[in-house]
Enzyme design. Structure first.
Site, PDB file in Angstrom:
ATOM      1  N   LYS A   1       1.657  -2.604  25.851  1.00 49.62           N
ATOM      2  CA  LYS A   1       2.841  -1.792  26.309  1.00 49.62           C
ATOM      3  C   LYS A   1       2.842  -1.258  24.677  1.00 49.62           C
ATOM      4  O   LYS A   1       3.008  -2.679  24.320  1.00 49.62           O
ATOM      5  CB  LYS A   1       4.188  -1.989  27.122  1.00 49.62           C
TER       6      LYS A   1
ATOM      7  N   SER B   1       9.028   2.992  32.940  1.00 49.82           N
ATOM      8  CA  SER B   1       8.348   3.430  31.706  1.00 49.82           C
ATOM      9  C   SER B   1       6.324   3.232  31.756  1.00 49.82           C
ATOM     10  O   SER B   1       6.961   3.180  31.018  1.00 49.82           O
ATOM     11  CB  SER B   1       9.309   2.311  30.830  1.00 49.82           C
TER      12      SER B   1
ATOM     13  N   SER C   1      10.463  -0.847  35.714  1.00 48.22           N
ATOM     14  CA  SER C   1       9.166  -0.677  34.826  1.00 48.22           C
ATOM     15  C   SER C   1       8.400  -0.912  34.864  1.00 48.22           C
ATOM     16  O   SER C   1       7.052  -0.335  34.403  1.00 48.22           O
ATOM     17  CB  SER C   1       9.883  -0.455  32.946  1.00 48.22           C
TER      18      SER C   1
END
Ligand code: GLN
Length: 485
Positions: free
Chosen positions: A79, A154, A178
């Protein structure tokens, strides 16, 4: 052999150690898959082809020398919120579009030492604020199961990359869901560890009392393998627990006989998609047939969780994001004086959702409102924590849906932030209480969109949670492959 990118980490680890495949060919196939499908998915902000090939070549040398640590030659996506030395780390924000960290986050350094290969930096909602990866300055990530649907957020890029076989595993972060929500929407496994189980040094902060690092994987075993490398004390992170790290893979015995699976009655509410409820109830039946016992529990303060979270999280975000002022790092707008420089930089660098949260957070912390909102939010948080403590007196793990729906349409919730916030209803309490939680695929809806089962453990109870997840997964109910690919 073809399509090495479809292997699990456990499978690839064995083939690499037996030298039946090489890290270089495995990495090449992942990069080819990225080239093929990422124009459609947009799971990556930055692809690190050259670095990945170098890391794979180094891994092959280590394997040839008989030194093959756990993740030697395993391609992972990261990420884009983790500091990666020499590779830009954007947080999906214009603010950090050209920020190249001079150091590695602790978990990145650990994965490097374990021989991992980093194929690229995955897309996310700007500064991890969102539930769909639509709040990215680099465009939304699409769901590999249906390109008109969101990947969740997210950490949507990480989830989509694993679901689309662009890598074998990935790292996300989870502040309010997330990791678990995108894992559920994309049909992969996602694990949020206990608060403090994994170091956050070098992970760009959103809400520091809630943020936690965790893995995405194709199987529960792979998530356990990644956890073995991620967990553990870090002298650079004073919030990181100095508890010994168990062997998570060894916890996967397949045996859940006598395990008490708690089902909170507050989590089966009106408005939940009936297909999601059906799939989760099906999973509960599966647990009974495996010899576990289903017990009804109550988490009475659940209905205050979203309100408490969006007060606490935005308050912390407003403080954490004060550092992006155009002076220290990232974007700097031209201006005649400092005040103008701060204003222009922050106006230009942050997207709409980030600005909304900075304003909300500043408001709830301001004199006169602190007691009414922030302090109240913290008190509710204590009550939610107490709910779980009581519940774990009656059960060993808790099972719930991950989200009330399957992946929604792109654009569907962007006009109404409150609707977007409601997607987090089943995941957020776990962060407020600091507990471990994970998402395991448990079926598909009529349109072929994945459904996730959430398992929650007591603090540092990752082993029982993983054992329960693995026992369910072994039943082999759900196909792994994303239909569209
Ligand atoms: N969707 C939640 C939020 O927008 C959670 C995000 C996260 O876990 N990083 O804050």
């Amino acid at each position: 052999m073809t399509e090495l990118n479809r292997l699990t980490i456990a499978e690839a680890r064995d083939l690499l150690r037996r030298r039946e495949i090489s890290a270089s060919e495995l990495t090449r196939e992942c990069l080819e898959q990225i080239k093929l499908v990422d124009p459609k998915l947009n799971a990556f902000i930055t692809v690190c082809a050259r670095e990945a090939h170098e890391q794979a070549a180094a891994a092959d040398l280590r394997i040839a020398a008989g030194d093959a640590p756990a993740l030697c030659g395993i391609p992972l996506a990261i990420k884009d919120i983790y500091a990666t030395r020499g590779v830009r780390t954007t947080c999906a924000s214009k603010m950090l579009e050209n920020f190249v960290p001079p150091y590695d986050a602790t978990v990145i350094a650990r994965l490097r030492a374990a021989g991992a290969v980093f194929v690229g930096k995955a897309n996310l909602d700007e500064f991890a604020m969102g539930s769909s990866t639509e709040n990215s300055a680099f465009g939304p990530t699409r769901n590999p199961h249906n390109l008109e649907r969101v990947a969740g957020g997210s950490s949507g890029g990480s989830a989509a990359a694993v679901a689309a076989d662009q890598c074998l595993g990935a790292l996300g972060t989870d502040t309010g869901g997330s990791i678990r929500e995108p894992a559920s929407f994309c049909g992969v496994v996602g694990l949020k560890p206990t608060y403090s189980r994994v170091s956050r040094y070098g992970v760009i902060a959103y809400a520091s009392s809630l943020d936690q690092v965790g893995p995405f994987a194709k199987t529960v075993r792979d998530a356990a393998i990644l956890m073995n490398e991620l967990a553990g004390v870090d002298p650079r992170d004073s919030t990181c627990a100095a508890r010994p790290v168990p062997d998570y893979e060894a916890a996967l015995t397949g045996d859940v006989t006598g395990m008490r699976v708690g089902v909170p009655k507050e989590y089966f509410v009106d408005g939940m998609n009936p297909e999601v409820e059906g799939a989760v109830r099906g999973a509960l039946n599966a647990y009974e047939s495996l010899g576990a016992r289903i017990v009804e529990i109550s988490l009475p303060h659940t209905r205050y969780a979203i309100a408490a979270y969006y007060i606490v999280a935005t308050a912390e975000a407003s403080a954490n994001l004060a550092r992006y002022d155009g002076i220290r790092y990232g974007l700097r707008a031209a201006a005649d004086n400092n005040i103008e420089l701060y204003n222009r930089t922050r106006a230009r660098g942050f997207g709409a959702e980030v600005k909304r949260r900075i304003m909300l957070g500043t408001f709830v912390l301001s004199a006169g409102y602190y007691d009414a909102y922030y302090l109240k939010g913290q008190k509710v948080r204590t009550l939610i924590r107490g709910d779980f403590e009581r519940a774990f007196g009656e059960c060993d793990v808790i099972a719930t849906p991950v989200a009330p729906t399957t992946a929604f349409r792109l654009g569907e919730k962007m006009a109404d932030p409150l609707q977007m916030y409601l997607s987090d209803i089943f995941t957020i309490s776990v962060n407020l209480a600091g507990l471990p939680g994970m998402s395991v695929p448990c079926g598909f809806d009529r349109e072929g969109l994945p459904i996730g089962l959430q398992l929650i453990g007591p603090a540092f109870g990752e082993e029982a949670m993983l054992r329960a997840a693995d026992a369910f997964e072994r039943r082999g109910a759900a196909p792994r492959r994303a239909a569209i690919l």
